[in-house]
Design a protein around this motif. Structure first.
Motif: not given
Length: 150
Positions: A114-129
């Motif tokens: 999660i840290k490697k991805q800048g605390f941004r995750l794919n969620y549904r049709f968008s992204a969350i932090f």
């Protein structure tokens, strides 16, 4: 000698097994990596200070107020590689507007991804932090008798 355990404790991302003697601890260290049927991080046995750190994270899962926490974590699992929500511990969950707010305890592997991805995750049709919880400062804690996280 017979195997002897003092207790089993569930913590965020791990199962802590307290062994009563060195023979039991050695046996567990040899057997754990060979166990099958586990999905997620590799099983391993660690001693004392080798036990990996657990991380508390918070997030707001938009448009999910009508879904269960398990359903929402399932979406995170299938939409993001390298994280293991099945091993996460739900600390709190709450509904605010149309969002599901969660605080979870997660394993170190998931945290690093999660840290490697800048605390941004794919969620549904968008992204969350997902943000790590930080202890409140002394000024923010003034008058609070128990540790509080935000």
């Amino acid at each position: 000698h017979a195997l002897c355990f003092c207790g089993v404790f569930f913590r965020s991302g791990l199962l802590l097994v307290d062994c009563n003697n060195e023979e039991t601890a050695t046996w567990l260290a040899e057997v754990a990596p060979k166990l099958e049927g586990w999905e997620g991080p590799l099983l391993s046995a660690r001693r004392g200070e080798e036990i990996p750190r657990m991380y508390k994270m918070r997030s707001r899962l938009h448009n999910s107020a009508h879904k269960s926490v398990d359903y929402a974590l399932g979406l995170l699992r299938v939409q993001n590689e390298g994280i293991y929500p099945k091993a996460w511990q739900i600390i709190t969950s709450d509904i605010e507007d149309s969002s599901l707010k969660i605080i979870v305890g997660i394993d170190e592997e998931s945290y690093m991804q999660i840290k490697k991805q800048g605390f941004r995750l794919n969620y549904r049709f968008s992204a969350i932090f997902m943000r790590p919880l930080k202890p409140m400062s002394k000024v923010e804690r003034a008058g609070v008798s128990e540790p509080v996280y935000w």
